[in-house]
Design a protein around this motif. Structure first.
Motif, PDB file in Angstrom:
ATOM      1  N   ASP A   1       0.830  -1.206   0.000  1.00  0.00           N
ATOM      2  CA  ASP A   1       0.000   0.000   0.000  1.00  0.00           C
ATOM      3  C   ASP A   1       0.866   1.258   0.000  1.00  0.00           C
ATOM      4  O   ASP A   1       1.932   1.306   0.625  1.00  0.00           O
ATOM      5  CB  ASP A   1      -0.909   0.008   1.240  1.00  0.00           C
ATOM      6  CG  ASP A   1      -2.055   1.007   1.108  1.00  0.00           C
ATOM      7  OD1 ASP A   1      -2.244   1.563   0.009  1.00  0.00           O
ATOM      8  OD2 ASP A   1      -2.757   1.232   2.108  1.00  0.00           O
ATOM      9  N   LYS A  31      -6.225   2.743  -4.287  1.00  0.00           N
ATOM     10  CA  LYS A  31      -6.516   3.665  -3.187  1.00  0.00           C
ATOM     11  C   LYS A  31      -5.481   4.782  -3.034  1.00  0.00           C
ATOM     12  O   LYS A  31      -5.668   5.705  -2.254  1.00  0.00           O
ATOM     13  CB  LYS A  31      -6.609   2.888  -1.870  1.00  0.00           C
ATOM     14  CG  LYS A  31      -7.773   1.917  -1.789  1.00  0.00           C
ATOM     15  CD  LYS A  31      -7.788   1.250  -0.430  1.00  0.00           C
ATOM     16  CE  LYS A  31      -8.955   0.264  -0.306  1.00  0.00           C
ATOM     17  NZ  LYS A  31      -8.961  -0.398   1.026  1.00  0.00           N
ATOM     18  N   GLN A  36      -3.424   8.082  -3.507  1.00  0.00           N
ATOM     19  CA  GLN A  36      -3.713   9.439  -3.976  1.00  0.00           C
ATOM     20  C   GLN A  36      -2.501   9.984  -4.725  1.00  0.00           C
ATOM     21  O   GLN A  36      -1.404  10.058  -4.176  1.00  0.00           O
ATOM     22  CB  GLN A  36      -4.030  10.346  -2.783  1.00  0.00           C
ATOM     23  CG  GLN A  36      -4.270  11.790  -3.160  1.00  0.00           C
ATOM     24  CD  GLN A  36      -5.551  11.936  -3.978  1.00  0.00           C
ATOM     25  OE1 GLN A  36      -6.629  11.729  -3.465  1.00  0.00           O
ATOM     26  NE2 GLN A  36      -5.411  12.309  -5.234  1.00  0.00           N
ATOM     27  N   ARG A  76      -5.312   1.524   7.188  1.00  0.00           N
ATOM     28  CA  ARG A  76      -4.226   1.420   6.205  1.00  0.00           C
ATOM     29  C   ARG A  76      -2.888   1.868   6.800  1.00  0.00           C
ATOM     30  O   ARG A  76      -1.837   1.509   6.291  1.00  0.00           O
ATOM     31  CB  ARG A  76      -4.528   2.297   4.977  1.00  0.00           C
ATOM     32  CG  ARG A  76      -5.733   1.807   4.180  1.00  0.00           C
ATOM     33  CD  ARG A  76      -6.069   2.795   3.092  1.00  0.00           C
ATOM     34  NE  ARG A  76      -5.004   2.945   2.129  1.00  0.00           N
ATOM     35  CZ  ARG A  76      -4.944   3.942   1.220  1.00  0.00           C
ATOM     36  NH1 ARG A  76      -5.901   4.847   1.186  1.00  0.00           N
ATOM     37  NH2 ARG A  76      -3.949   4.009   0.374  1.00  0.00           N
TER      38      ARG A  76
END
Length: 418
Positions: free
Chosen positions: A243, A265, A267, A415
Motif C-alpha cells: 500500500d 486507493k 492518492q 491502512r
C-alpha cells in the motif's frame, strides 16, 4: 582528599620511546616512517598468531583421533614467503608465515590478495563521488603513495555489481505513507550510439518518517507511459509493497493510470515544486520573483475554494504577459487539488518535496562528472554507491513528520498503523 598518583601507562611509555627519534611528519607518515613500520610489524605478528592457532588446532585433532589414524609426522612452521601488498601507507613488503603441509590459509591477508582491507573502501568512496578510475588512481598515489592501475580500480568497482542486483530486488516494507518519484537524465551508449536516458528515482518515506530509496529504473527520456510505470509498480508490489498512501510526482506520463491499476486507493499528488519550476520557464528573470510570490497563495490556500479564487486572481494579473502559466495550473488542477484535503502539517511534507530534491541535487553532482556512461550497469553502479554515501546523512525523520503522523492514522484508518 588526596588524589592517587596516576600510574604511568605502559602503552604511552612505549609510544613516547618510539616517537623520541621522530623529528618531522615524514618520520611518522613517510614511506619509511614509524606508522608504516608499526603497521607492518603488527600485521606480521597477527599472521604469526594465526599460524600458531592453526597448528594448535591440528595438534588437538591428531590427539583426538584413534592411534591407528594418527599421522606419522605432524605439521610445523616452514619459514616465510615474501608478499608485497598495497595499503593506506603505500606498498608494504610482508613476511607471510608458512606451514610444512601448505594448509595454512591466512585470514588477515588471504592468499592472492594484493590489497589490505580498507583500501577497497577508499576506492569505492572516491568512485561514489564521481571520480573516474584514472582520477582515483592519481589521487591514491598522491595521498598514500599507492600505485594502483585504472584496470585494477575497475575490478574493485565491478565487484559491486552483484550487490546492486541484490539491492534492486530486496524485500520492502508493506506500507510507505509517501512515495516521491522523479527523473534524472544521463547519456548512455546504446548499440554504439550515445542516447539520452531517464533514470527514474523512487524514494519512499517509511512509517518512522525515514527516507529510503526503493529502486532505480532506466527508460527512454520523457517518453515512458503507463506500460513502463506498470512494470515499475509491479516490481515494487512483487517485493512486498502492499500500500502507498500518497504518490508525489512531476506529471509523469501514464503514471496515474498505472497506479490506479495496482494501487487504486493511492492518492496521486502533483509535485508543487516541479510545477512552479515549470511555470517559471516562461518568465524572464526580472519578473520571476514576483510571479513565484503570486503563485504561493494558490498552493498555500486554506481551502479549495480559496485556492480557486487565488488562481483566478493570478490569471487576472499575469495572463496578459504569461498566459501559459495559469493554463498549466488549470490543465493539472485534478492532480493539484488533493492537497487541499489535508491539514497543513501533511501539506508541508508533500509539497515541499525536500526529501527527493535534496537526494537529486546530490546525485546530479555525481553524474555530471560522467559525460557518457558505457552501459546501463555502470549507471546503476555509480548511483547505487553515491546513494549509499548520501544515505549516511539520513539519520533522522523528515521535517514535520511527527505532526503529520497522527493525521495519517486518522485520514487513512486501517491502512496506516503505528
Amino acid at each position: 582528599m588526596v588524589r592517587k598518583k596516576k600510574e604511568p601507562n605502559r602503552v604511552d611509555e612505549m609510544l613516547d620511546e618510539l616517537l623520541a627519534d621522530c623529528q618531522t611528519p615524514e618520520d611518522i607518515l613517510g614511506e619509511s616512517g614509524l606508522l608504516k613500520q608499526l603497521s607492518k610489524r603488527l600485521i606480521e605478528r597477527a599472521l604469526a598468531g594465526e599460524l600458531n592457532h592453526h597448528l594448535k588446532g591440528e595438534q588437538q585433532t591428531e590427539l583426538d583421533e584413534p592411534p591407528s589414524q594418527t599421522p606419522a609426522c605432524g605439521n610445523s612452521r616452514n619459514g616465510y614467503s615474501k608478499k608485497t601488498v598495497q595499503s593506506d601507507q603505500g606498498e608494504m613488503d610482508l613476511a607471510i608465515p608458512r606451514d610444512r603441509k601448505g594448509e595454512f590459509e591466512p585470514i588477515l591477508v588471504p592468499k592472492h590478495q594484493r590489497r589490505l582491507a580498507g583500501l577497497d573502501e577508499k576506492i569505492l568512496l572516491l568512485y561514489a563521488r564521481g571520480l573516474s578510475t584514472r582520477d582515483i588512481s592519481a589521487q591514491l598515489e598522491e595521498l598514500y603513495g599507492v600505485n594502483i592501475s585504472a584496470s585494477l580500480i575497475s575490478e574493485v568497482t565491478d565487484s559491486v555489481s552483484d550487490e546492486v542486483k541484490a539491492w534492486q530486488v530486496r524485500p520492502l516494507e508493506e506500507v510507505y505513507p509517501i512515495l516521491y518519484l522523479d527523473a534524472l537524465y544521463v547519456n548512455i551508449k546504446v548499440s554504439g550510439r550515445v542516447s539520452k536516458r531517464a533514470v527514474y528515482v523512487v524514494l519512499g518515506i517509511n512509517r518512522e518518517g525515514n527516507k529510503e530509496l526503493l529502486g532505480l529504473w532506466i527508460g527512454e527520456a520523457e517518453t515512458e507511459g503507463a506500460k513502463f510505470w506498470l512494470k515499475v509498480l509491479t516490481d515494487l508490489k512483487n517485493r512486498g509493497l502492499k500500500d502507498i498512501l500518497i504518490a508525489c510526482c512531476d506529471g509523469l506520463v501514464g503514471f496515474p493510470q498505472a497506479i490506479e491499476t495496482l494501487y487504486p486507493k493511492t492518492q496521486v499528488q502533483l509535485c508543487i515544486v516541479h510545477l512552479i519550476r515549470n511555470c517559471l520557464r516562461y518568465v524572464p528573470w526580472k519578473d520571476a520573483k514576483a510571479v513565484a510570490a503570486d503563485l504561493k497563495p494558490i498552493y498555500q490556500a486554506a481551502t479549495l475554494e480559496a485556492a480557486e479564487a487565488a488562481l483566478d486572481a493570478f490569471a487576472a494579473k499575469w495572463d496578459a504577459l504569461y498566459p501559459a502559466i495559469s493554463q498549466i495550473w488549470i490543465r493539472h488542477w485534478e492532480n493539484i487539488i488533493p492537497i487541499f484535503e489535508y491539514p497543513m502539517d501533511i501539506r508541508k511534507v508533500i509539497y515541499t518535496t525536500n526529501a527527493i530534491e535534496s537526494l537529486n541535487r546530490s546525485l546530479r553532482k555525481v553524474i555530471k562528472t560522467k559525460a557518457v556512461f558505457p552501459d546501463e550497469e555502470s549507471v546503476f553502479k555509480l548511483m547505487y554507491l553515491a546513494m549509499n554515501n548520501i544515505a549516511k546523512r539520513w539519520n533522522r525523520p523528515i521535517k514535520d513528520w511527527k505532526a503529520a503522523l497522527s493525521h495519517f492514522a486518522i485520514l487513512f484508518p486501517g491502512r496506516f498503523n503505528y
